[in-house]
Design a protein around this motif. Structure first.
Motif, mmCIF file in Angstrom:
data_model
loop_
_atom_site.group_PDB
_atom_site.id
_atom_site.type_symbol
_atom_site.label_atom_id
_atom_site.label_comp_id
_atom_site.label_asym_id
_atom_site.label_seq_id
_atom_site.Cartn_x
_atom_site.Cartn_y
_atom_site.Cartn_z
ATOM 1 N N LYS A 137 0.952 -1.266 -0.111
ATOM 2 C CA LYS A 137 0.021 0.067 -0.058
ATOM 3 C C LYS A 137 0.924 1.505 0.061
ATOM 4 O O LYS A 137 0.605 2.194 -0.705
ATOM 5 C CB LYS A 137 -0.879 0.055 1.238
ATOM 6 C CG LYS A 137 -1.831 -1.081 1.383
ATOM 7 C CD LYS A 137 -2.771 -0.796 2.523
ATOM 8 C CE LYS A 137 -2.087 -0.549 3.889
ATOM 9 N NZ LYS A 137 -1.576 -1.850 4.250
ATOM 10 N N SER A 142 -2.176 6.185 7.132
ATOM 11 C CA SER A 142 -2.693 6.250 8.489
ATOM 12 C C SER A 142 -2.072 5.358 9.413
ATOM 13 O O SER A 142 -2.364 5.462 10.745
ATOM 14 C CB SER A 142 -4.277 6.046 8.190
ATOM 15 O OG SER A 142 -4.522 4.760 7.828
ATOM 16 N N GLY A 143 -1.450 4.344 8.815
ATOM 17 C CA GLY A 143 -1.015 3.178 9.668
ATOM 18 C C GLY A 143 0.423 3.657 10.679
ATOM 19 O O GLY A 143 0.483 3.318 11.619
ATOM 20 N N TYR A 166 -1.117 5.240 13.776
ATOM 21 C CA TYR A 166 -1.252 4.187 14.919
ATOM 22 C C TYR A 166 0.311 3.626 15.338
ATOM 23 O O TYR A 166 0.258 3.175 16.712
ATOM 24 C CB TYR A 166 -1.966 2.800 14.451
ATOM 25 C CG TYR A 166 -3.678 3.147 14.118
ATOM 26 C CD1 TYR A 166 -4.520 2.962 14.985
ATOM 27 C CD2 TYR A 166 -3.961 3.712 12.931
ATOM 28 C CE1 TYR A 166 -5.724 3.441 14.829
ATOM 29 C CE2 TYR A 166 -5.262 3.750 12.682
ATOM 30 C CZ TYR A 166 -6.195 3.762 13.525
ATOM 31 O OH TYR A 166 -7.548 4.047 13.431
ATOM 32 N N ARG A 186 9.084 1.055 12.904
ATOM 33 C CA ARG A 186 8.921 0.227 11.731
ATOM 34 C C ARG A 186 9.398 -1.111 12.249
ATOM 35 O O ARG A 186 9.541 -2.006 11.397
ATOM 36 C CB ARG A 186 9.848 0.714 10.589
ATOM 37 C CG ARG A 186 9.260 1.798 9.805
ATOM 38 C CD ARG A 186 7.919 1.437 9.056
ATOM 39 N NE ARG A 186 7.202 2.872 9.059
ATOM 40 C CZ ARG A 186 5.977 3.052 8.429
ATOM 41 N NH1 ARG A 186 5.108 1.984 8.415
ATOM 42 N NH2 ARG A 186 5.420 4.116 8.297
ATOM 43 N N ALA A 208 4.919 -2.759 15.372
ATOM 44 C CA ALA A 208 3.568 -3.190 14.464
ATOM 45 C C ALA A 208 2.704 -3.955 15.082
ATOM 46 O O ALA A 208 1.385 -3.745 14.992
ATOM 47 C CB ALA A 208 4.151 -3.963 13.448
ATOM 48 N N ALA A 254 0.618 -1.576 17.477
ATOM 49 C CA ALA A 254 -0.262 -0.814 16.641
ATOM 50 C C ALA A 254 -1.547 -1.616 16.446
ATOM 51 O O ALA A 254 -2.472 -1.027 16.534
ATOM 52 C CB ALA A 254 0.460 -0.462 15.576
ATOM 53 N N SER A 255 -1.385 -2.937 15.980
ATOM 54 C CA SER A 255 -2.390 -3.656 15.771
ATOM 55 C C SER A 255 -3.507 -3.773 16.785
ATOM 56 O O SER A 255 -4.422 -3.708 16.684
ATOM 57 C CB SER A 255 -1.959 -4.947 15.266
ATOM 58 O OG SER A 255 -2.917 -5.704 15.030
ATOM 59 N N ALA A 269 -4.980 -0.642 17.837
ATOM 60 C CA ALA A 269 -5.861 -0.126 16.774
ATOM 61 C C ALA A 269 -7.439 -0.870 17.037
ATOM 62 O O ALA A 269 -8.182 -0.556 16.342
ATOM 63 C CB ALA A 269 -5.456 -0.576 15.449
ATOM 64 N N ARG A 306 -9.401 4.768 18.111
ATOM 65 C CA ARG A 306 -9.843 4.831 16.620
ATOM 66 C C ARG A 306 -10.613 6.313 16.432
ATOM 67 O O ARG A 306 -10.307 6.915 15.457
ATOM 68 C CB ARG A 306 -10.700 3.540 16.085
ATOM 69 C CG ARG A 306 -9.775 2.401 16.157
ATOM 70 C CD ARG A 306 -10.626 1.301 15.301
ATOM 71 N NE ARG A 306 -10.344 1.591 13.973
ATOM 72 C CZ ARG A 306 -8.955 0.988 13.408
ATOM 73 N NH1 ARG A 306 -8.327 0.608 13.789
ATOM 74 N NH2 ARG A 306 -9.001 1.453 11.785
ATOM 75 N N GLY A 341 -4.738 2.642 4.451
ATOM 76 C CA GLY A 341 -5.020 2.087 5.875
ATOM 77 C C GLY A 341 -5.697 0.896 5.831
ATOM 78 O O GLY A 341 -5.387 -0.095 4.898
ATOM 79 N N ARG A 342 -6.731 0.678 6.591
ATOM 80 C CA ARG A 342 -7.653 -0.536 6.886
ATOM 81 C C ARG A 342 -8.859 -0.175 6.756
ATOM 82 O O ARG A 342 -9.585 -0.825 6.156
ATOM 83 C CB ARG A 342 -7.300 -1.226 8.046
ATOM 84 C CG ARG A 342 -5.706 -1.597 8.406
ATOM 85 C CD ARG A 342 -5.338 -2.701 7.666
ATOM 86 N NE ARG A 342 -3.852 -3.265 8.169
ATOM 87 C CZ ARG A 342 -2.980 -2.810 8.041
ATOM 88 N NH1 ARG A 342 -2.829 -1.628 7.540
ATOM 89 N NH2 ARG A 342 -1.545 -3.249 8.326
ATOM 90 N N ILE A 374 -9.926 2.917 5.457
ATOM 91 C CA ILE A 374 -10.336 4.316 4.925
ATOM 92 C C ILE A 374 -11.635 4.316 3.750
ATOM 93 O O ILE A 374 -12.382 5.219 4.101
ATOM 94 C CB ILE A 374 -9.072 4.788 4.144
ATOM 95 C CG1 ILE A 374 -7.770 4.658 4.822
ATOM 96 C CG2 ILE A 374 -9.254 6.338 3.588
ATOM 97 C CD1 ILE A 374 -7.771 5.383 6.096
ATOM 98 N N ARG A 411 7.921 -8.354 3.808
ATOM 99 C CA ARG A 411 8.439 -7.711 5.078
ATOM 100 C C ARG A 411 9.654 -8.160 5.635
ATOM 101 O O ARG A 411 10.427 -7.632 6.244
ATOM 102 C CB ARG A 411 7.267 -8.035 6.215
ATOM 103 C CG ARG A 411 6.021 -7.194 5.987
ATOM 104 C CD ARG A 411 6.299 -5.776 6.704
ATOM 105 N NE ARG A 411 5.772 -4.693 5.860
ATOM 106 C CZ ARG A 411 4.512 -4.070 6.218
ATOM 107 N NH1 ARG A 411 3.944 -4.462 7.324
ATOM 108 N NH2 ARG A 411 4.336 -3.171 5.234
ATOM 109 N N ARG A 436 -1.054 -10.610 12.749
ATOM 110 C CA ARG A 436 -1.816 -9.161 12.418
ATOM 111 C C ARG A 436 -2.728 -9.180 11.494
ATOM 112 O O ARG A 436 -3.832 -8.482 11.972
ATOM 113 C CB ARG A 436 -0.405 -8.171 12.023
ATOM 114 C CG ARG A 436 -0.606 -6.769 12.080
ATOM 115 C CD ARG A 436 0.701 -6.107 12.571
ATOM 116 N NE ARG A 436 1.561 -5.972 11.725
ATOM 117 C CZ ARG A 436 1.517 -5.093 10.606
ATOM 118 N NH1 ARG A 436 0.902 -4.040 10.679
ATOM 119 N NH2 ARG A 436 2.515 -5.085 9.742
ATOM 120 N N ARG A 448 -11.186 -7.549 14.379
ATOM 121 C CA ARG A 448 -11.508 -7.015 15.343
ATOM 122 C C ARG A 448 -12.970 -6.452 15.373
ATOM 123 O O ARG A 448 -13.296 -6.352 14.190
ATOM 124 C CB ARG A 448 -10.695 -5.851 15.645
ATOM 125 C CG ARG A 448 -10.704 -4.916 14.758
ATOM 126 C CD ARG A 448 -9.584 -3.820 14.476
ATOM 127 N NE ARG A 448 -9.840 -3.005 13.671
ATOM 128 C CZ ARG A 448 -8.539 -2.336 12.692
ATOM 129 N NH1 ARG A 448 -7.345 -2.645 13.112
ATOM 130 N NH2 ARG A 448 -8.776 -1.789 11.660
#
Ligand code: DC
Length: 285
Positions: A61, A79-80, A83, A142, A147, A150-151, A154, A160, A180-181, A183, A208, A231, A238
């Motif tokens: 992304k 946006s990530g 978070y 990073r 990560a 953040a997950s 979030a 949020r 993001g996830r 948007i 990754r 993740r 969620r």
């Protein structure tokens, strides 16, 4: 929470040949219409779109969204990164990641700034510079630990709410590519163009893993696969704003295509949407 997002594109990076081609086409069209005795009315600048790019971890992304924004001269917002920056602050202040009240409070009192990376940072793979309460935390956010944090953070509705309000404020004027996830589903459900970018879990994990390798972080591929899976599961399952494809999002599979090809495809779709909107609002070209 407050955020500031600035992305200044160096105009020399814009594909010059493409600009010349468009200008020539416009001239050709005007001459053709003039030969028929018609005039061309140009009613101001093209409308600026809101482009939402969502997808799971490692789907590419950031590379794609940044490139699209660059080609269109739009603002780019990751946006990530917001978070992640908040997660870093929570880890540093040892706020436990299930303390919802404290995390919401932390979010309210945080200032995040997103800027374009320096050429050196860009060469090292950074898509933006991130400042947390004035301190640059571009590499710090990073890590695999941030990560995962953040997950987890979030998944908290109160957190949020604070971040989404800031994202909506940042994108209110249009002319933005936000990734993001949620948007296209929550932040900008009326975005003029929505993309859901996906790739197989193996390809995403490998990407990754390579990023970690390039930064000199030794991690076994199997460990990265496991982290990406975990993740994915958390982000998709969620209760609040899970990662789902908006019904009107264009699904783009990034397993076989490269980022540049995908960015060009999205720009093409964006140009089409701009034209449709211009026609709908009575702008004549
Ligand atoms: O895009 P990323 O991997 O940098 O995002 C880090 C985490 O932040 C991700 O696992 C889920 C969360 N996130 C989210 O819930 N909603 C967004 N719009 C962006 C990120």
């Amino acid at each position: 929470m407050s955020i500031a997002a600035t992305t200044s594109w160096d105009s020399s990076v814009l594909p010059e040949r493409q600009e010349r081609f468009i200008a020539q086409k416009a001239r050709d069209g005007a001459e053709f219409l003039a030969a028929l005795g018609m005039t061309v009315l140009c009613g101001g600048p093209m409308p600026k779109l809101t482009i939402a790019i969502d997808g799971p971890a490692g789907s590419g992304k950031s590379t794609v969204a940044r490139r699209v924004a660059q080609m269109l001269g739009y603002l780019y917002l990751d946006s990530g990164a917001m978070y992640r920056a908040l997660a870093l602050k929570a880890l540093r202040q040892q706020v436990t990641l299930d303390n919802e009240g404290a995390l919401e409070e932390l979010a309210r009192g945080t200032h995040i700034e997103l800027k374009s990376p320096t050429p050196e940072q860009e060469a090292a793979g950074a898509k933006n510079r991130v400042f947390l309460d004035g301190e640059e935390v571009t590499p710090e956010i990073r890590t695999a630990e941030v990560a995962q944090a953040a997950s987890r953070l979030a998944a908290i509705a109160g957190v949020r709410k604070v971040l989404v309000a800031e994202q909506q404020r940042a994108g209110a004027g249009g002319g933005i590519v936000m990734e993001g996830r949620d948007i296209g589903t929550v932040v900008f459900p009326n975005a003029e163009l929505k993309i859901f970018l996906d790739a197989s879990p193996e390809v995403r994990a490998e990407r990754r893993w390579k990023e970690h390798q390039e930064k000199g972080e030794a991690m076994a591929l199997a460990q990265v696969v496991e982290e990406v899976r975990e993740r994915d599961r958390r982000d998709r399952e969620r209760k609040v704003s899970p990662l789902v494809r908006a019904t009107d999002a264009v699904l783009v599979d990034n397993t076989a295509m490269d980022a540049e090809e995908i960015a060009r495809l999205i720009v093409m779709l964006g140009r089409e949407r701009e034209k449709e909107l211009a026609n709908a609002t009575g702008r004549k070209t």
